[in-house]
Design an enzyme around this catalytic site. Structure first.
Site, PDB file in Angstrom:
ATOM      1  N   ASP A   1     -20.712 -19.752 -39.733  1.00  0.00           N
ATOM      2  CA  ASP A   1     -21.996 -19.546 -39.853  1.00  0.00           C
ATOM      3  C   ASP A   1     -22.456 -20.626 -40.993  1.00  0.00           C
ATOM      4  O   ASP A   1     -21.642 -20.727 -41.807  1.00  0.00           O
ATOM      5  CB  ASP A   1     -22.421 -17.953 -40.311  1.00  0.00           C
ATOM      6  CG  ASP A   1     -23.816 -17.935 -40.670  1.00  0.00           C
ATOM      7  OD1 ASP A   1     -24.712 -18.021 -40.078  1.00  0.00           O
ATOM      8  OD2 ASP A   1     -23.812 -17.276 -41.847  1.00  0.00           O
TER       9      ASP A   1
ATOM     10  N   ASP B   1     -25.841 -20.200 -43.376  1.00  0.00           N
ATOM     11  CA  ASP B   1     -26.356 -19.716 -44.576  1.00  0.00           C
ATOM     12  C   ASP B   1     -25.815 -18.452 -44.888  1.00  0.00           C
ATOM     13  O   ASP B   1     -25.472 -17.648 -44.102  1.00  0.00           O
ATOM     14  CB  ASP B   1     -28.005 -19.168 -43.986  1.00  0.00           C
ATOM     15  CG  ASP B   1     -28.875 -20.587 -43.843  1.00  0.00           C
ATOM     16  OD1 ASP B   1     -28.864 -21.376 -44.676  1.00  0.00           O
ATOM     17  OD2 ASP B   1     -29.524 -20.451 -42.800  1.00  0.00           O
TER      18      ASP B   1
ATOM     19  N   GLY C   1     -29.607 -14.315 -40.323  1.00  0.00           N
ATOM     20  CA  GLY C   1     -28.977 -14.836 -39.181  1.00  0.00           C
ATOM     21  C   GLY C   1     -30.054 -14.872 -37.833  1.00  0.00           C
ATOM     22  O   GLY C   1     -29.653 -15.300 -36.860  1.00  0.00           O
TER      23      GLY C   1
ATOM     24  N   ARG D   1     -36.129 -17.928 -37.087  1.00  0.00           N
ATOM     25  CA  ARG D   1     -37.344 -18.130 -38.160  1.00  0.00           C
ATOM     26  C   ARG D   1     -38.717 -17.152 -37.116  1.00  0.00           C
ATOM     27  O   ARG D   1     -39.115 -16.018 -37.625  1.00  0.00           O
ATOM     28  CB  ARG D   1     -38.081 -19.323 -38.202  1.00  0.00           C
ATOM     29  CG  ARG D   1     -38.789 -19.290 -39.274  1.00  0.00           C
ATOM     30  CD  ARG D   1     -39.107 -20.957 -39.433  1.00  0.00           C
ATOM     31  NE  ARG D   1     -38.077 -21.951 -39.520  1.00  0.00           N
ATOM     32  CZ  ARG D   1     -38.275 -23.167 -39.119  1.00  0.00           C
ATOM     33  NH1 ARG D   1     -39.404 -23.434 -38.817  1.00  0.00           N
ATOM     34  NH2 ARG D   1     -37.139 -24.043 -39.337  1.00  0.00           N
TER      35      ARG D   1
ATOM     36  N   SER E   1     -30.249 -21.807 -37.951  1.00  0.00           N
ATOM     37  CA  SER E   1     -31.000 -22.301 -38.762  1.00  0.00           C
ATOM     38  C   SER E   1     -31.436 -23.787 -37.987  1.00  0.00           C
ATOM     39  O   SER E   1     -30.710 -24.596 -37.812  1.00  0.00           O
ATOM     40  CB  SER E   1     -30.863 -22.717 -40.194  1.00  0.00           C
ATOM     41  OG  SER E   1     -31.780 -23.355 -40.950  1.00  0.00           O
TER      42      SER E   1
ATOM     43  N   ASN F   1     -33.114 -25.745 -39.701  1.00  0.00           N
ATOM     44  CA  ASN F   1     -32.724 -26.798 -40.709  1.00  0.00           C
ATOM     45  C   ASN F   1     -31.356 -27.162 -41.026  1.00  0.00           C
ATOM     46  O   ASN F   1     -30.952 -27.794 -42.010  1.00  0.00           O
ATOM     47  CB  ASN F   1     -33.404 -25.907 -42.226  1.00  0.00           C
ATOM     48  CG  ASN F   1     -34.790 -25.948 -42.218  1.00  0.00           C
ATOM     49  OD1 ASN F   1     -35.616 -26.852 -42.147  1.00  0.00           O
ATOM     50  ND2 ASN F   1     -35.261 -24.752 -42.374  1.00  0.00           N
TER      51      ASN F   1
ATOM     52  N   ASP G   1     -21.871 -13.826 -42.304  1.00  0.00           N
ATOM     53  CA  ASP G   1     -22.409 -12.823 -43.412  1.00  0.00           C
ATOM     54  C   ASP G   1     -23.549 -11.887 -43.031  1.00  0.00           C
ATOM     55  O   ASP G   1     -24.088 -11.153 -43.720  1.00  0.00           O
ATOM     56  CB  ASP G   1     -22.946 -13.735 -44.613  1.00  0.00           C
ATOM     57  CG  ASP G   1     -24.312 -14.304 -44.366  1.00  0.00           C
ATOM     58  OD1 ASP G   1     -24.497 -14.893 -43.117  1.00  0.00           O
ATOM     59  OD2 ASP G   1     -25.348 -14.268 -45.184  1.00  0.00           O
TER      60      ASP G   1
HETATM   61  P1  B16 Z   1     -34.502 -21.549 -40.205  1.00  0.00           P
HETATM   62  P2  B16 Z   1     -27.443 -18.805 -40.180  1.00  0.00           P
HETATM   63  C1  B16 Z   1     -30.327 -18.355 -40.257  1.00  0.00           C
HETATM   64  O1  B16 Z   1     -28.934 -19.062 -40.538  1.00  0.00           O
HETATM   65  C2  B16 Z   1     -30.609 -17.361 -41.641  1.00  0.00           C
HETATM   66  O2  B16 Z   1     -29.582 -16.481 -42.076  1.00  0.00           O
HETATM   67  C3  B16 Z   1     -31.754 -16.754 -41.454  1.00  0.00           C
HETATM   68  O3  B16 Z   1     -32.232 -15.901 -42.369  1.00  0.00           O
HETATM   69  C4  B16 Z   1     -32.888 -17.733 -41.036  1.00  0.00           C
HETATM   70  O4  B16 Z   1     -34.191 -17.137 -40.576  1.00  0.00           O
HETATM   71  C5  B16 Z   1     -32.390 -18.278 -39.487  1.00  0.00           C
HETATM   72  O5  B16 Z   1     -31.138 -19.229 -39.908  1.00  0.00           O
HETATM   73  C6  B16 Z   1     -33.543 -19.371 -39.053  1.00  0.00           C
HETATM   74  O6  B16 Z   1     -33.386 -20.521 -40.349  1.00  0.00           O
HETATM   75  O7  B16 Z   1     -35.800 -21.063 -40.664  1.00  0.00           O
HETATM   76  O8  B16 Z   1     -33.975 -22.737 -41.317  1.00  0.00           O
HETATM   77  O9  B16 Z   1     -34.538 -22.343 -39.014  1.00  0.00           O
HETATM   78  O10 B16 Z   1     -27.111 -17.509 -41.206  1.00  0.00           O
HETATM   79  O11 B16 Z   1     -27.220 -18.474 -38.878  1.00  0.00           O
HETATM   80  O12 B16 Z   1     -26.618 -19.811 -40.560  1.00  0.00           O
HETATM   81 MG    MG Z   2     -25.790 -16.471 -42.424  1.00  0.00          MG
END
Ligand code: B16
Ligand code: MG
Length: 216
Positions: A10, A12, A47, A50, A117, A119, A171
């Site tokens: 993962d 974030d 996880g 958005r 994400s 991003n 996480d």
């Molecule tokens: P974004 P992961 C997740 O990343 C985040 O934990 C979560 O808080 C977020 O809303 C999601 O990505 C989408 O992210 O807004 O940047 O597209 O933990 O799966 O790496």
């Molecule tokens: Mg995460």
């Protein structure tokens, strides 16, 4: 288990510490909507994509909203989030990650990224990890957010590895559930009382070696 064929990470909260940035950004949106939002609520969003996160905040506040307005708020959340993470550098990689990834590579374990994400690609670039993973699946590649296993299954498929031969590092509750739903082993990174569904839980990524897989 012995050493897995593939480890899926993962992003974030496992590779980089962006969890506080997501929290601050969502708290800004929740405050605007008058929805109480603490660490406990944020835990449920980890996880989760958005748009799904936004819908969960609306549900918490019992608020109904047109899709167009939902998009305005999710865009705003992302602006706040990107502003906070805009200065990321390789120093933002969480302790232990580089050493463990180096060890896995030396032992010919395939490496995948599995993040919700959108991003993801820009974060990997900012921290200098864009060439580290054999495959990187992010929020732009999937139609279903964690706890759906799609993001991890796409990674395993791209590397031609059976799900049973993959170990996911996660996480988030939703991410642990996604790994399990995909038939993979999962190591939770964080608190055992929150990530109790994982096959094993470690507090962070520090001082890991191949013996971690013996716990699975
Ligand atoms: P974004 P992961 C997740 O990343 C985040 O934990 C979560 O808080 C977020 O809303 C999601 O990505 C989408 O992210 O807004 O940047 O597209 O933990 O799966 O790496
Ligand atoms: Mg995460």
């Amino acid at each position: 288990m012995n050493r897995p064929k593939c480890c899926i990470f993962d992003l974030d909260g496992v590779i980089v510490d962006t969890v506080p940035a997501h929290f601050i950004a969502w708290k800004t949106i929740a405050a605007e909507l008058g929805v109480p939002f603490s660490e406990a609520e944020n835990e449920q969003l980890k996880g989760v994509s958005r748009t799904s996160s936004m819908k969960r905040i609306l549900a918490m506040g019992g608020i109904k909203m047109e899709e167009e307005e939902v998009l305005t708020f999710t865009n705003k959340k992302n602006e706040v989030y990107r502003k906070i993470i805009s200065k990321m550098t390789p120093h933002d990689i969480l302790p232990g990650v580089v050493d463990f990834i180096t060890l896995l590579k030396e032992n010919n374990v395939l490496l995948a990224l599995g993040t919700s994400s959108k991003n993801g690609p820009s974060i990997l670039k900012a921290v200098g990890m864009e060439d580290v993973f054999d495959v990187a699946i992010d929020g732009t590649h999937v139609s279903h957010s964690k706890p759906d296993p799609e993001v991890f299954l796409l990674g395993a498929k791209a590397l031609n590895v059976n799900p049973a031969d993959c170990v996911v590092f996660e996480d988030a509750i939703s991410g642990v559930q996604a790994a399990l739903a995909g038939g993979m082993k999962c190591i939770g990174v964080g608190q055992p009382d929150i990530l109790y569904q994982a096959h094993a839980v470690i507090p962070d990524m520090k001082n890991l070696d191949l013996t971690i897989f013996e716990k699975l």
